[in-house]
Design an enzyme around this catalytic site. Structure first.
Site, PDB file in Angstrom:
ATOM      1  N   TYR A 143       0.823  -1.212   0.000  1.00  0.00           N
ATOM      2  CA  TYR A 143       0.000   0.000   0.000  1.00  0.00           C
ATOM      3  C   TYR A 143       0.864   1.272   0.000  1.00  0.00           C
ATOM      4  O   TYR A 143       0.364   2.362  -0.222  1.00  0.00           O
ATOM      5  CB  TYR A 143      -0.951   0.026   1.212  1.00  0.00           C
ATOM      6  CG  TYR A 143      -2.029  -1.048   1.173  1.00  0.00           C
ATOM      7  CD1 TYR A 143      -2.244  -1.807   0.035  1.00  0.00           C
ATOM      8  CD2 TYR A 143      -2.831  -1.290   2.268  1.00  0.00           C
ATOM      9  CE1 TYR A 143      -3.221  -2.796   0.001  1.00  0.00           C
ATOM     10  CE2 TYR A 143      -3.812  -2.272   2.245  1.00  0.00           C
ATOM     11  CZ  TYR A 143      -3.996  -3.023   1.103  1.00  0.00           C
ATOM     12  OH  TYR A 143      -4.974  -3.994   1.077  1.00  0.00           O
ATOM     13  N   LYS A 194       3.413 -15.434   1.386  1.00  0.00           N
ATOM     14  CA  LYS A 194       3.331 -16.291   0.213  1.00  0.00           C
ATOM     15  C   LYS A 194       4.762 -16.577  -0.239  1.00  0.00           C
ATOM     16  O   LYS A 194       5.190 -16.176  -1.339  1.00  0.00           O
ATOM     17  CB  LYS A 194       2.539 -15.586  -0.907  1.00  0.00           C
ATOM     18  CG  LYS A 194       1.042 -15.532  -0.672  1.00  0.00           C
ATOM     19  CD  LYS A 194       0.330 -16.841  -0.949  1.00  0.00           C
ATOM     20  CE  LYS A 194       0.258 -17.136  -2.432  1.00  0.00           C
ATOM     21  NZ  LYS A 194      -0.367 -18.485  -2.691  1.00  0.00           N
ATOM     22  N   ASP A 227      -3.088 -17.969   1.353  1.00  0.00           N
ATOM     23  CA  ASP A 227      -4.303 -18.591   0.803  1.00  0.00           C
ATOM     24  C   ASP A 227      -4.776 -19.732   1.704  1.00  0.00           C
ATOM     25  O   ASP A 227      -5.967 -19.872   1.981  1.00  0.00           O
ATOM     26  CB  ASP A 227      -4.091 -19.068  -0.648  1.00  0.00           C
ATOM     27  CG  ASP A 227      -2.812 -19.868  -0.838  1.00  0.00           C
ATOM     28  OD1 ASP A 227      -1.921 -19.805   0.038  1.00  0.00           O
ATOM     29  OD2 ASP A 227      -2.686 -20.555  -1.864  1.00  0.00           O
ATOM     30  N   ASP A 251      -5.123  -7.055   5.805  1.00  0.00           N
ATOM     31  CA  ASP A 251      -6.357  -6.349   5.452  1.00  0.00           C
ATOM     32  C   ASP A 251      -7.448  -7.373   5.130  1.00  0.00           C
ATOM     33  O   ASP A 251      -8.574  -7.315   5.646  1.00  0.00           O
ATOM     34  CB  ASP A 251      -6.060  -5.471   4.226  1.00  0.00           C
ATOM     35  CG  ASP A 251      -7.148  -4.458   3.941  1.00  0.00           C
ATOM     36  OD1 ASP A 251      -8.131  -4.428   4.702  1.00  0.00           O
ATOM     37  OD2 ASP A 251      -7.022  -3.701   2.963  1.00  0.00           O
ATOM     38  N   ASP A 255     -10.584  -8.993   7.912  1.00  0.00           N
ATOM     39  CA  ASP A 255     -12.014  -8.856   7.594  1.00  0.00           C
ATOM     40  C   ASP A 255     -12.691 -10.220   7.583  1.00  0.00           C
ATOM     41  O   ASP A 255     -13.832 -10.366   8.033  1.00  0.00           O
ATOM     42  CB  ASP A 255     -12.209  -8.185   6.228  1.00  0.00           C
ATOM     43  CG  ASP A 255     -12.349  -6.678   6.365  1.00  0.00           C
ATOM     44  OD1 ASP A 255     -11.979  -6.154   7.438  1.00  0.00           O
ATOM     45  OD2 ASP A 255     -12.810  -6.024   5.410  1.00  0.00           O
TER      46      ASP A 255
END
Ligand code: NAD
Length: 370
Positions: A143, A194, A227, A251, A255
């Protein structure tokens, strides 16, 4: 005599002031009954600050936040400010606070109270008793990484790009927060990246592994691909204690974890900075939800997320475990007694307003400490 602790309270917009009001009553109660000695200063942020000063955060309030022992933040935003200049949008006040206080570790617990296990979209047996903490890196990663933008290749093809980038200290400091939290909880950390497809993921794993070996080998450490973590969160969330991950994966995963608990109105959060010479971190505590303009001003807001954010403040900024436990237990008991705000109301429960919920939790705090 120890000096009073300074709390900067920024209620913001929409339901922010309504839920903050209930916490202000709790702080007063704690000062009277527990001698917590908090000095409260209140300020404007977001749309409320824009209306008054033409900016979503004045330099004075920014300076007050830097000088405070902790900041309690409500919520900002709403349709009223949709046409405000981009750089003065209500959300920018919060972004500036996070940036200038260098709040790099975002803590989002996902706790399921027994009385609300039915409110989750997952089966009650999968989520009941759930208590996990996601530590998301908040000030670096894709970001913020450079280069970013759009350009055109020599053959005329347009492309868009961002850069995932982490330095060694950025990984070390957020991983340290996670390891230290785990020591106070169930002593287990899952570090999520990852590493199978990203160089920055390989690097993240290398740095976390080295830090663990050097300073935190007493904590159980697992590495997991992001994942797989998303899948495990909905398959068997109770396997986790503390999850630490990058800004982007945090992020998304936080959620996902939030929804395990059923309602936005129940979710607190904390954002922490680096410790100073006395070991005190800059810190901002806020509910995960926004300003909920659809229900603002109607006494419908659930104040529990804000109350639990205050409990996090007591626990993490001031080491007041007994007082934090008292609030959490009082909330648990009130929910178990069947009182519910509209967002979490269930069959056979009694629907109550924001202030009646606040009264009930305060009363229960009194009963528990009698
Ligand atoms: P929201 O979280 O404000 O509301 C989403 C839904 O959840 C709404 O139906 C709302 O009524 C409900 N809800 C949220 N909190 C609740 C509570 N405590 N009790 C009962 N119900 C609750 O998200 P949104 O609608 O996407 O955004 C509204 C405004 O809030 C926007 O301007 C957005 O930019 C802003 N926002 C601010 C923050 C923040 O201040 N940190 C976070 C998210 C959104």
């Amino acid at each position: 005599m120890t000096k009073n602790r300074k709390i900067l309270m920024l209620p913001g917009d929409g339901i922010g002031p309504e839920v903050m009001h209930e916490v202000a009553r709790m702080i007063e109660w704690m000062n009277d009954r527990r001698g917590t000695a908090f000095d409260i200063q209140e300020g404007l942020v977001g749309g409320a600050a824009y209306d008054e000063h033409g900016t979503s955060l004045t330099d004075e309030i920014m300076a007050d936040a830097m000088a405070a022992d902790a900041v309690l933040f409500g919520s900002v935003g709403g349709p009223k400010w949709d046409n405000a200049p981009r750089e003065e949008r209500p959300e920018n006040g919060l972004l500036r606070l996070r940036k200038e206080m260098d709040l790099f570790a975002n803590l989002r617990p996902a706790t399921v109270f027994d009385a609300l296990a039915d409110a989750s979209t997952l089966k009650p047996e999968v989520v009941s008793g759930l208590d996990l903490m996601i530590v998301r890196e908040l000030t670096a990663g894709v970001y913020f990484g450079a280069p970013r933008g759009t350009d055109m290749l020599p053959d005329g093809t347009r492309r868009g790009f961002d850069t995932e980038v982490y330095t060694e200290p950025e990984i070390q400091r957020v991983a340290s927060v996670a390891f230290e939290l785990a020591r106070k909880r169930s002593n287990k950390v899952h570090s999520v990246e990852k590493a199978n497809v990203m160089e920055s993921g390989v690097f993240w794993r290398e740095i976390v592994t080295a830090l663990h070996k050097a300073e935190y080998s007493d904590v159980e450490l697992h590495h997991m691909y992001a994942d797989n973590c998303a899948m495990q969160l909905v398959r068997n969330p109770k396997q986790f204690d503390v999850i630490v991950t990058s800004n982007l994966f945090g992020d998304i995963l936080s959620d996902c974890a939030a929804m395990l608990t059923g309602s936005l109105g129940m979710l607190p959060s904390a954002s922490l900075g680096a410790p100073n010479a006395e070991g005190q971190r800059k810190a901002l505590y806020e509910p995960v939800h926004g300003s909920a303009p659809d229900i603002a001003g109607q006494r419908l807001a659930n104040p529990v997320a804000m109350m639990l954010s205050y409990a996090m403040m007591l626990r993490y900024s001031f080491d007041m475990k007994t007082e934090a436990d008292l609030i959490e237990q009082a909330v648990k008991n009130v929910l178990a007694s069947g009182l519910r705000t509209a967002d979490i109301v269930q069959e056979k429960a009694t629907r109550v307003s924001t202030d009646v919920m606040g009264d009930a939790v305060l009363r229960e705090m009194g009963t528990l400490s009698a």
